[in-house]
Each structure stands twice: as C-alpha cells, then as structure tokens.
Scaffold this motif. Structure first.
Motif: not given
Length: 227
Positions: A128-135, A164-167
């Motif tokens: 599950i890929c999330l961005d820097a804000s955990n979205q 997916h540009s995951a942070a």
C-alpha cells in the motif's frame, strides 16, 4: 392456464427492490444474478443445483470461472457473471476509502487491509503506497502464493515504489487459514523488504496480516525489527 412460474422474475426483482438482498434466500440471490445471463426460462432449478454442487453460495462465489462452467454445466458467460460478485465487493470497499484518505494509525491500516482481501482464497501480498502525508496513493499486488514460494524481487519492489511516488508503504498479506500469527518467512520477508526500500528512502511503516475478519499489525506488536 399459466405456469406457476409466470411472472416469477418480476416478482423476485420487486422483492429485491423493496427489501434488498437481506430478505432474499441464497438461491434467490443467485437467481437474481442468473436473470442477466439466462435471458429466458425458470432459473430456480439451476440456482439450487449450483449451490448444491458447490456446497454453499459462498463457495460458489469463491470458485473460478472455469470450475463453475465445468462443474456447474453452465456457459462461460454465466460463470464469469457469478465470479464478479466478490471482486466487485472488494473493489467497492477499497474505492470507498478514496485516494486522499490518510492511514494515520494501525487500526485504520488494518481496516483498509481487511477490505483488500474480501473473498480472497489465495494468499496475496500487497504494498500500500502512501504519500508524505500518509494519504493513500494506490494498492499494488506484488505476489500470489506464500511469501517463501512467491518471492518478491528487489527490482520489482523498487520499480513499484518509485512508479507510485511512495514516501511510505504498508505491506499487507492474508492468511486464508485465518491464523494471524506471523511465520518466520513473514518476519524475514518484512525485514528484507524494509532494508531494500530504505536504500531509496521509502519507509516501511507497517505490515498487516489479515485472517478472516481479523488483522494483526507488526507495528502495533513491535515486530518490524524482529530479526
């Protein structure tokens, strides 16, 4: 004189429209589906036969299309329609979260992960890929089969995380047996993946194991750094 089955399709449709699926017996739920694959005739005997052949409506929904077509002696179109029931439910449950929903704690992560595996009878591994804000950005299926028998290759991990540009990522897989306790393979794979993704500055925040309606969080159980 007309047959007792005259108007049965319309009566069953109206019954559903008035009260939804909850008031329908299993064979009636299946009949309602079969109306859209078998355009004419009485499908009640077919619905009963299919449920008897597979043992339950649930087992029928969990079967693959080829098995349903062969064992149930129905067309492949009918079989495909039946197999859509669980994937559609799974798609609905994951889509309803939306891509802007944040997974900010283990409880939310577990609830989201459980929705990924609705009706799933194979062991499946997701990232599950999330961005820097955990979205939530996306949920990527990495492998099917047990972790030790379906290796997850470093190159694939890195490619998917970057694509997916995951942070941050949350790993998730299911135990169709319902057992939640992680195996040694689960623990080793988690740490291997964490080490690989750390090299491209992607954080592994959790690993969720789903068994039936329950889920276990590695982060909550302090298992992320077990080995």
């Amino acid at each position: 004189m007309g047959s007792i089955h005259d108007g049965h399709r319309e009566r069953l449709k109206q019954k559903y429209l008035r009260g939804g699926l909850d008031i329908l017996a299993d064979h009636e739920v299946l009949e309602l589906l079969l109306f859209y694959a078998v355009k004419q005739g009485n499908v009640n005997p077919l619905a009963h036969r299919l449920i008897k052949e597979f043992g339950s409506l649930r087992a029928l929904f969990e079967a693959d299309a080829e098995t349903i077509a062969q064992a149930g002696k129905v067309s492949i179109n009918t079989a495909i329609l039946i197999t859509l029931a669980l994937p559609l439910a799974r798609r609905y449950e994951t889509v309803k979260w939306g891509k802007k929903h944040s997974l900010s704690n283990s409880q939310e992560s577990c609830e989201f992960a459980k929705d990924l595996f609705i009706g799933e009878t194979d062991e499946v591994f997701y990232m599950i890929c999330l961005d820097a804000s955990n979205q939530i950005i996306s949920s990527v299926e990495l492998a099917r089969g047990t972790i030790d028998k379906a290796p997850i290759y470093p190159r694939v991990l890195v490619e998917k995380a970057l694509q997916h540009s995951a942070a941050t990522v949350i790993l998730a897989h299911n135990h169709p047996t319902g057992k939640l306790f992680p195996s040694q393979s689960d623990l080793r794979a988690t740490n291997t993946i964490r080490d690989i993704l750390e090299k491209i500055e992607v954080n592994v925040a959790d690993h969720i194991i789903v068994g039936g309606k329950e889920a276990l969080s590695f982060a909550e159980k302090k298992l992320l750094n077990f080995l």
